[in-house]
Each structure stands twice: as structure tokens, then as C-alpha cells.
Enzyme design. Structure first.
Site, PDB file in Angstrom:
ATOM      1  N   ASN A 166     -12.655  -3.252   1.285  1.00  0.00           N
ATOM      2  CA  ASN A 166     -11.439  -3.181   2.203  1.00  0.00           C
ATOM      3  C   ASN A 166     -12.034  -2.546   3.579  1.00  0.00           C
ATOM      4  O   ASN A 166     -12.174  -1.568   3.811  1.00  0.00           O
ATOM      5  CB  ASN A 166     -10.376  -2.106   2.006  1.00  0.00           C
ATOM      6  CG  ASN A 166      -9.217  -2.229   2.908  1.00  0.00           C
ATOM      7  OD1 ASN A 166      -8.562  -3.226   3.205  1.00  0.00           O
ATOM      8  ND2 ASN A 166      -9.174  -1.080   3.661  1.00  0.00           N
ATOM      9  N   GLU A 167     -12.131  -3.604   4.460  1.00  0.00           N
ATOM     10  CA  GLU A 167     -12.649  -3.253   5.912  1.00  0.00           C
ATOM     11  C   GLU A 167     -14.075  -2.412   5.949  1.00  0.00           C
ATOM     12  O   GLU A 167     -14.153  -1.658   6.676  1.00  0.00           O
ATOM     13  CB  GLU A 167     -11.368  -2.427   6.430  1.00  0.00           C
ATOM     14  CG  GLU A 167     -10.181  -3.070   7.041  1.00  0.00           C
ATOM     15  CD  GLU A 167      -9.344  -2.206   7.934  1.00  0.00           C
ATOM     16  OE1 GLU A 167      -9.546  -1.105   8.047  1.00  0.00           O
ATOM     17  OE2 GLU A 167      -8.313  -2.759   7.996  1.00  0.00           O
TER      18      GLU A 167
ATOM     19  N   CYS B 121      -6.468   0.991   2.896  1.00  0.00           N
ATOM     20  CA  CYS B 121      -7.420   2.027   2.812  1.00  0.00           C
ATOM     21  C   CYS B 121      -7.283   2.945   1.467  1.00  0.00           C
ATOM     22  O   CYS B 121      -8.385   3.487   1.016  1.00  0.00           O
ATOM     23  CB  CYS B 121      -7.417   3.052   3.877  1.00  0.00           C
ATOM     24  SG  CYS B 121      -7.845   2.632   5.391  1.00  0.00           S
TER      25      CYS B 121
ATOM     26  N   GLU C 172       0.733  -1.266  -0.087  1.00  0.00           N
ATOM     27  CA  GLU C 172      -0.155  -0.024  -0.009  1.00  0.00           C
ATOM     28  C   GLU C 172       0.925   1.159   0.113  1.00  0.00           C
ATOM     29  O   GLU C 172       1.985   1.252   0.538  1.00  0.00           O
ATOM     30  CB  GLU C 172      -0.927   0.086   1.332  1.00  0.00           C
ATOM     31  CG  GLU C 172      -1.756   1.293   1.293  1.00  0.00           C
ATOM     32  CD  GLU C 172      -2.739   1.172   2.304  1.00  0.00           C
ATOM     33  OE1 GLU C 172      -2.814   0.555   3.528  1.00  0.00           O
ATOM     34  OE2 GLU C 172      -3.782   1.992   2.186  1.00  0.00           O
TER      35      GLU C 172
HETATM   36  O1  AHR Z   1      -1.952  -1.260   6.847  1.00  0.00           O
HETATM   37  C1  AHR Z   1      -2.460   0.129   7.224  1.00  0.00           C
HETATM   38  C2  AHR Z   1      -4.058   0.393   7.063  1.00  0.00           C
HETATM   39  O2  AHR Z   1      -4.472  -0.587   8.212  1.00  0.00           O
HETATM   40  C3  AHR Z   1      -4.709  -0.107   5.892  1.00  0.00           C
HETATM   41  O3  AHR Z   1      -4.675   0.807   4.903  1.00  0.00           O
HETATM   42  C4  AHR Z   1      -6.016  -0.372   6.487  1.00  0.00           C
HETATM   43  O4  AHR Z   1      -6.927  -1.352   5.543  1.00  0.00           O
HETATM   44  C5  AHR Z   1      -5.942  -0.691   7.666  1.00  0.00           C
HETATM   45  O5  AHR Z   1      -6.756  -0.161   8.528  1.00  0.00           O
END
Ligand code: AHR
Length: 648
Positions: A373-374, A243, A40
Site C-alpha cells: 500500500n503506497e 495504511c 479501512e
Molecule cells: O485513506 C486514508 C489513508 O490515505 C490510507 O490509509 C492511506 O493509504 C492513504 O495515505
């Protein structure tokens, strides 16, 4: 009692467990893709990190929306040397491309020999190595006549390390290239472009790359950092987040289509982590990286909703989830289908042709795609997830979709996410958790009781909140449980992966770096030892754990790798006294005693840092393994015994 029966494997007791422990098959196939990596663009992972571009703000697109105080000339200085007369301005009237609206105009009335120009200080300086070659490129436009340009690499004192001259010709935007070979190694050079003759010159996309990128790809990745990733032997690469994938509001969703094609035509965007994304490391480069690493690609797309923390709503407990209007979901879903076509479609397809145009006619063989994602499990999320999921299943039934179950190992989003995934028969779900090391030790049995008939698990983000050896060992103990449950946990990736010195927004991370140094953490070496010693089959009843110590502090696994035939035993001792593990290899026929023994041990709080980058390192030596033996593991240690076996 939970009986697992796989194929015709005999049922035996897993040694080391209490008598009442579950019975498991003597051996069972486990996921060949178990351990991978999570990329990321957080902590300057991409721009200023993996992406080997050395010029910061090469296209003059930085803006206050990226970060307060940033502007098109951030990281640039106006050079007005000697008595040169003229001016500099940032323009947008006739750009190189509509997606790249800003450029610089230099008007030189009198260069007075030295000239007038701009200087870029890179990402905290430009690190150069003597003897290496660097590719300079730049787009320029001159209204009339030919204008001479001087390109230099200078050290912090202004000494010239390399230089070349160019002549910009009258006409439309044109790209100019040159090679620069500095005569000294410095950590903090700058790149200078001077207009040394009278005239008006527009400049954009001023770029400097080392020729030595990973696998020497143009527009490539930093060789040392990417090698550190390759050494993990990842079986898959998840990208682009996190994120970052679902973004800070709808206008910040990661749009893969804006990240492919010529770099000057890609759409830069505000990074959810508070800086600027050039998209120079875009979807083509991600797929290429996966191929280079021999890893499967695992792209994650937003489920038609933004991060629930959008707009800083985490401060008030969310939810800032914004949703693509239903009327636009057909187009959004088509973008996801197009992504699969981009990766796998024939060169005769619309998107396969774009892949071929980028230099890769062969498909990338995409197998997994993550949707969401989450995400907060709202009705709006579910409606959109289902639209995308159904469309992918219908058009590409061989693609395995990964759903999402919130940011924690339990709670509402977790429960609701799982129920939703099971209702839709989603092949896998993405679990995330960041917990203390004690949690990882205490929860070693988490997956033993997971229902094998339901969705499978991708443990997409996990870490134990620290970079000490103890943290790494807690993760190692947990990873033995992932191997033991490699039939239900199909994929796992530590997160975050990379963090740049002075730009670290999230701790802990797996690898720390600056412009010239890479510091793999203790956690990294654990990931590497598991990646390099992965198996395709879990063998129960091989290792007996010490019985004289709290069960939480010791863990073990035994796997077999079908390709090499090797048997691999991993022993984790996360406690402060040496512990005896009993290993019984007698059931492996034709096995020889030639083995390697790798130990990763040290003081509990040992930690690799920029000051002490090698505080803990694995040590490997030859070993002779008996059919039955006791191995006494040092305090705070991971031991890997790899016994040469028979193929097949
Ligand atoms: O790994 C960092 C963040 O942690 C990621 O972007 C998110 O998916 C999680 O909350």
C-alpha cells in the site's frame, strides 16, 4: 493520434471533443468491477462503527499503547452500589485464552442486596431501540459454588430499561447468554453486570449485539451503516486498508490469521490510527460482507514491509519502512498463500477447513489480491514484493495481483512503481490521490493516453478534499472519464469510506455517522448514482458537450448494461450556468423511450451534515427519451438518464 480498436467496433469521433481529439471505438467493453468501496478501520470505521458490538473494551485489552491514558478498564466503571463490600481487580494469571490475556475479577464479601459490579458506557453511549432485541453474552469463571448475577440495561439517569438474572456455576471458563429487550429508545444507555451474591467471579468478553445486524449474522455488522454500503452497489470491497494493512512498524502489520476463529481467541491490536482493534470484524466477516453485497473481495496484504511513516517518521519526511527479515519471508509468503486457500480452498485443505468451520464451506471465490500500500519503492520493498508476487503467480495463476505505485498521481514512487510493475507484468497497480476539485476537472483526460498494453489501473484511493456539492461534481466528472477508460481503469474506490462523529481523523469521508444516525455526503450520492447505473460497455459518440463553456466544467458519458440492456447517459455540469448537452441515441436499435431521469443539483457549497443531513439529495422521475434530444442541465448538477433497452 491514439487509435483504440476493440473487436470489430467501428471507429468514430467522440463527439464533444475538439476536431483534433483522439478517435475511439464506437463502443468498447469496460470493466464489470469498475466501482467499488474501500474499507479501512480509520475514524472508528470498524470498532464503534460497522462492527455491531455495542460494548467498548469488551475483553479488557485496552492499553496505553493503543492510546495514551487507556487501560484495561477504559470505558468501564466500578459499581459499588448501596453498602456492598468487596473489590475489583484486573488479572492475567489464568486467562480465557492466551491471545486475550486480561480479565476482571470481582470479589464480593457482602453484596448487601444490591451487589457489586461493572458498567460499560459503550462507544459514546449505547444506542438502544425499544422493541428490538439484544444478545448479551459473557464468559465467567467461579471457583466454588454458584454465584448470582444481574445484567441490566440502564439509561443515563440509571433507570432500568431491561434486566435478566444468570447463575454462574463453579468450574472453568464458561459462556453465558441472555436476551435483553429494552422498554425505551435511548441514545446513551449503559450495560451493567452485578454480582449479587457472595463469591469470587472472573469475567471476560462481555458483549452486547443487536439481533438485527445486516443479514442477521451473529457477530455481524450494523444494519443501517451496511445498508448504506449496499446501496452503493459496489462491485468490489477493498479491505483492511490503507495504511492499516502495512501497519506502524513490523509488529503492527495486519496479520489476517489473527483475525479469524472464535472472537475470544483473536488477537486485538493497536490501530495505526491511534485506537484499538478487536479484530471482531476480521477476515471471515469481510469475506462474508463481500458475499452479502454481491461484491468481489479485494484484500490488501503488506508487501513484507511496514508503512514508511512508521514511528511517526512522516514528521521528518520518512522513511520508517521496516522489513520482514529475508530469512522470514518464506513464512510470510506462505501466510499470503494460506489466505488464498482460506478464501478459495476446498474444505479438505487446511485453511479451507477453517473457513468451513466458521460456517462457510463454499469458497468465497477470491479473484484479486493487493500486495502493498503506497510503499516507498526501496530495493527492500521490491525484493519482498517479488517474492510474494512470484509465489502467488506460481500457485494461483488465476488470481490477479495488484501492485502499488505510491501515494500521489506523480513523483518518484509513482514513476518507479509503474516501471517496476511493467517489468514484472503485474496485472494491475493501485494509484492513490487526494487533490483539489479543480485538479479532478482539469485532469479528466488523464487515462485517455494510458498505454493499454501495460499494467491496468486500480484507482484505489481518491477524493477531492471536500464534501460540498462542487467536490462531488468534480468527482462525478472524473468518474465519467473512468467509465470512458473502463478498459484500462479496471477498479476505482473513493477513500476513506466512513467517519464517526467526534472520532474523525481524516476529512473528507464518504459517510459520516454516530451511534444512531447515518449522514451520506454529496460525494456518496455521486458514488451511488454511478454504482447503481454502471455499465459493461462504453458507448462513444452519444453525447455532445456544450461548446459555449470551459471544457473543464462539463463532462459526460454513455454506458450500456448488457444484463438489462439499458442505456445510461450521465451529464455533469460543474459550472454556475445551465448547459445544453445533445444526446444522440439513434444507433441503439429496438430501444424504447421509457426512461428515468435522476437529477442531483443544488447550490455549489451545499453539504450534508448532521445538522442538515438532506441538504442535497438525488430526485428521480419518469422521463421520455427521444432518439435525438437536447437536455439542459441545471447549474451544479449531475443528471442520469436511464433508458430502458433491449437485453443481449
Ligand atoms: O485513506 C486514508 C489513508 O490515505 C490510507 O490509509 C492511506 O493509504 C492513504 O495515505
Amino acid at each position: 493520434m491514439n487509435l483504440l480498436k476493440i473487436g470489430t467496433a467501428a471507429l468514430v469521433l467522440l463527439a464533444g471533443l475538439p476536431a483534433a481529439a483522439q478517435k475511439v471505438a464506437a463502443s468498447k467493453p469496460i470493466s464489470p468491477d469498475l466501482f467499488g468501496i474501500f474499507i479501512e478501520d480509520i475514524n472508528y470505521t470498524a470498532d464503534g462503527g460497522l462492527y455491531a458490538e455495542l460494548v467498548q473494551n469488551r475483553s479488557f485489552e485496552y492499553s496505553p499503547s493503543d492510546q495514551g491514558g487507556w487501560h484495561p478498564l477504559t470505558s468501564w466503571d466500578y459499581l459499588h452500589e448501596g453498602y456492598a463490600m468487596g473489590s475489583l481487580s484486573v488479572e492475567s494469571a489464568a486467562p480465557l485464552h492466551a491471545n486475550n490475556p486480561h480479565y476482571v475479577q470481582l470479589r464480593v464479601e457482602n453484596p448487601f442486596q444490591k451487589g457489586l459490579g461493572i458498567k460499560n458506557s459503550g462507544f459514546d453511549g449505547i444506542a438502544l431501540k425499544a422493541g428490538e432485541k439484544y444478545d448479551f453474552s459473557m464468559w465467567a469463571r467461579v471457583k466454588a459454588g454458584a454465584v448470582p448475577l444481574l445484567v441490566q440495561l440502564r439509561d443515563a439517569k440509571g433507570t432500568i430499561l431491561a434486566e435478566t438474572t444468570l447463575s454462574a456455576k463453579a468450574g472453568e471458563w464458561q459462556q453465558y447468554r441472555a436476551m435483553l429487550a429494552p422498554n425505551a429508545s435511548v441514545p446513551d444507555a449503559s450495560l451493567v453486570v452485578l454480582v449479587t451474591g457472595k463469591g469470587v467471579v472472573d469475567l471476560d468478553m462481555i458483549s452486547l449485539f443487536p439481533q438485527k445486524t445486516f443479514r442477521n449474522h451473529p457477530n455481524g455488522l450494523r444494519a443501517d451503516l451496511t445498508q448504506a454500503l449496499a446501496d452503493l452497489k459496489p462491485r468490489f470491497v477493498r479491505f483492511p486498508g490503507g495504511c492499516l494493512a502495512h501497519g506502524d512498524g513490523l509488529d503492527n502489520l495486519y496479520d489476517w490469521k489473527k483475525t479469524i476463529g472464535p472472537v475470544e481467541q483473536r488477537v486485538a491490536q493497536r490501530n495505526i490510527w491511534g485506537y484499538h482493534q478487536t479484530a471482531g470484524l476480521g477476515y471471515f466477516e469481510y469475506f462474508q460482507l463481500c458475499e452479502d453485497l454481491g461484491a468481489r473481495a479485494l484484500p490488501v496484504v503488506a508487501a513484507g514491509v511496514s508503512c514508511q511513516n512508521s514511528g511517526g517518521s512522516w514528521r521528518i519526511g520518512g522513511t520508517g519502512q521496516q522489513c520482514v527479515p529475508l530469512a522470514d519471508m518464506a513464512a510470510y509468503t506462505q501466510d499470503v498463500l494460506d489466505l488464498i486457500e482460506y478464501a478459495n480452498g476446498p474444505v479438505t485443505s487446511t485453511w479451507g477447513a477453517k473457513r468451513a468451520a466458521a460456517g462457510h464451506p463454499a469458497p468465497f471465490n477470491l479473484h484479486y489480491i493487493g500486495i502493498g500500500n503506497e510503499d516507498k519503492q526501496t530495493l527492500e520493498f521490491r525484493e519482498r514484493f517479488k517474492l510474494i508476487y512470484d509465489a502467488v503467480q506460481a500457485k494461483y495463476p488465476a488470481i490477479e495481483v495488484i501492485g502499488t505505485v505510491g501515494p500521489s498521481p506523480k513523483g518518484d514512487d509513482f514513476e518507479q512503481g509503474w516501471a517496476f510493475a511493467n517489468q514484472l507484468n503485474v496485472p494491475l497497480v493501485d494509484e492513490h490521490y487526494y487533490e483539489n476539485p479543480e485538479w479532478f476537472l482539469a485532469n479528466n483526460r488523464r487515462y485517455d493516453s494510458y498505454d493499454r498494453s501495460k499494467s491496468k489501473v486500480y484507482l484505489g484511493e481518491y477524493a477531492s478534499r471536500g464534501n460540498t456539492l462542487f467536490n462531488a461534481l468534480a468527482e462525478a466528472a472524473y468518474m465519467t472519464s473512468l467509465e470512458r477508460n473502463g478498459d484500462v481503469v479496471r477498479l476505482a474506490s473513493y477513500a476513506p469510506l466512513l467517519a464517526k462523529e467526534n472520532h474523525t481523523q481524516w476529512n473528507p469521508d464518504l459517510i459520516y455517522f454516530n451511534n444512531s444516525t447515518v449522514v451520506p455526503t454529496a460525494n456518496y450520492y455521486v458514488q451511488a448514482l454511478f454504482g447503481q447505473n454502471a455499465g459493461t460497455e462504453y458507448c462513444a459518440n452519444v453525447v455532445s458537450l456544450p461548446t459555449t463553456v470551459a471544457a473543464d466544467t462539463v463532462a459526460a458519458s454513455c454506458v450500456r448494461d448488457a444484463q438489462s440492456g439499458d442505456i445510461i447517459v450521465k451529464l455533469v455540469n460543474a459550472g454556475g450556468s445551465a448547459q445544453p448537452f445533445t444526446v444522440d441515441l439513434s444507433r441503439f436499435k429496438g430501444m424504447n423511450s421509457v426512461a428515468t431521469l435522476t437529477t442531483f443539483a443544488g447550490p455549489k457549497a451545499a453539504q450534508n451534515t448532521f445538522a442538515t443531513p438532506q441538504a442535497v439529495l438525488p430526485q428521480t422521475k419518469a422521463y421520455k427519451a427521444g432518439r435525438n434530444f437536447t437536455y439542459t442541465a441545471a447549474p451544479y448538477s449531475l443528471t442520469v438518464i436511464r433508458v430502458r433497452g433491449k437485453r443481449g
